[in-house]
Design a protein around this motif. Sequence first.
Motif, mmCIF file in Angstrom:
data_model
loop_
_atom_site.group_PDB
_atom_site.id
_atom_site.type_symbol
_atom_site.label_atom_id
_atom_site.label_comp_id
_atom_site.label_asym_id
_atom_site.label_seq_id
_atom_site.Cartn_x
_atom_site.Cartn_y
_atom_site.Cartn_z
ATOM 1 N N UNK A 114 33.308 0.751 22.565
ATOM 2 C CA UNK A 114 33.104 -0.464 23.364
ATOM 3 C C UNK A 114 34.386 -1.276 23.535
ATOM 4 N N UNK A 115 35.519 -0.711 23.074
ATOM 5 C CA UNK A 115 36.814 -1.389 23.245
ATOM 6 C C UNK A 115 37.845 -0.368 23.695
ATOM 7 N N UNK A 116 38.712 -0.794 24.606
ATOM 8 C CA UNK A 116 39.790 0.038 25.114
ATOM 9 C C UNK A 116 41.106 -0.630 24.720
ATOM 10 N N UNK A 117 41.917 0.070 23.947
ATOM 11 C CA UNK A 117 43.202 -0.453 23.508
ATOM 12 C C UNK A 117 44.321 0.134 24.352
ATOM 13 N N UNK A 143 52.853 -2.375 17.965
ATOM 14 C CA UNK A 143 52.948 -0.963 17.601
ATOM 15 C C UNK A 143 54.231 -0.438 18.221
ATOM 16 N N UNK A 144 55.149 -0.015 17.378
ATOM 17 C CA UNK A 144 56.425 0.462 17.905
ATOM 18 C C UNK A 144 57.155 -0.583 18.716
ATOM 19 N N UNK A 145 56.989 -1.848 18.358
ATOM 20 C CA UNK A 145 57.647 -2.929 19.079
ATOM 21 C C UNK A 145 56.916 -3.368 20.336
ATOM 22 N N UNK A 146 55.800 -2.742 20.646
ATOM 23 C CA UNK A 146 55.045 -3.082 21.842
ATOM 24 C C UNK A 146 53.832 -3.940 21.487
ATOM 25 N N UNK A 147 53.430 -4.775 22.426
ATOM 26 C CA UNK A 147 52.237 -5.594 22.277
ATOM 27 C C UNK A 147 51.007 -4.695 22.304
ATOM 28 N N UNK A 148 50.079 -4.918 21.392
ATOM 29 C CA UNK A 148 48.802 -4.202 21.396
ATOM 30 C C UNK A 148 47.785 -5.084 22.109
ATOM 31 N N UNK A 149 47.136 -4.520 23.110
ATOM 32 C CA UNK A 149 46.113 -5.246 23.846
ATOM 33 C C UNK A 149 44.782 -4.527 23.764
ATOM 34 N N UNK A 150 43.715 -5.293 23.941
ATOM 35 C CA UNK A 150 42.372 -4.731 23.893
ATOM 36 C C UNK A 150 41.550 -5.277 25.055
ATOM 37 N N UNK A 151 40.703 -4.423 25.588
ATOM 38 C CA UNK A 151 39.769 -4.785 26.638
ATOM 39 C C UNK A 151 38.368 -4.527 26.109
ATOM 40 N N UNK A 152 37.535 -5.557 26.103
ATOM 41 C CA UNK A 152 36.152 -5.443 25.663
ATOM 42 C C UNK A 152 35.360 -4.785 26.800
ATOM 43 N N UNK A 153 34.915 -3.558 26.580
ATOM 44 C CA UNK A 153 34.231 -2.811 27.626
ATOM 45 C C UNK A 153 32.810 -3.319 27.883
ATOM 46 N N UNK A 154 32.272 -4.088 26.958
ATOM 47 C CA UNK A 154 30.925 -4.622 27.178
ATOM 48 C C UNK A 154 30.945 -5.779 28.169
ATOM 49 N N UNK A 155 32.136 -6.340 28.418
ATOM 50 C CA UNK A 155 32.267 -7.444 29.375
ATOM 51 C C UNK A 155 33.208 -7.119 30.522
ATOM 52 N N UNK A 156 33.746 -5.879 30.558
ATOM 53 C CA UNK A 156 34.692 -5.507 31.617
ATOM 54 C C UNK A 156 33.959 -5.420 32.946
ATOM 55 N N UNK A 157 34.682 -5.783 33.989
ATOM 56 C CA UNK A 157 34.067 -5.723 35.319
ATOM 57 C C UNK A 157 34.297 -4.394 35.982
#
Length: 157
Positions: A114-117, A143-157
């Motif tokens: 339910x989450x996409x990183x 991670x490796x100097x990069x920003x980690x982001x997450x998208x909640x798939x239960x609320x994604x459009x």
Amino acid sequence: MTVRLAMITPDNVEAALRIRVRPEQQRHVEPVAVSLAEAYAWGDTAWPRLILDGDRTVGFLMAFIGIPWNPAVDPGDRRSGLWRLNIAADEQSRGYGRFAVGAVGEEIGRRGGDRLFTTWEQGESGPGAFYTKLGFRSTGETSGGQTVGVLDLTHAS
């Protein structure tokens, strides 16, 4: 737009290897050849796909499925997400990146997630604005100097 994903095969691997992003973006994403080598090494956790519009190759994506994120801290923290996204330089700004993120989200959902990183490098030519526009939020991790982001798939459009 008749956009779809295709598995990498002997018949289309050369088309995959020809994909090039814009010159200013090259420092933010590995070439497809590196991604395919990593897909081979990571086996079942890597999910590489070509992005096709009709019969035209427009990009490449590679997802990761269920990898242990930080087993020393939390052995149960297994994550899935977008590892690489390479949209051909002359095919950008046509919705293919958005399609790719949506397709990875659908695959993760099919597998019970339910989450996409994803991760991105900060910077003017980096993809951060693209990901935040799609609804990704920073986790506060790197991670490796990069920003980690997450998208909640239960609320994604």
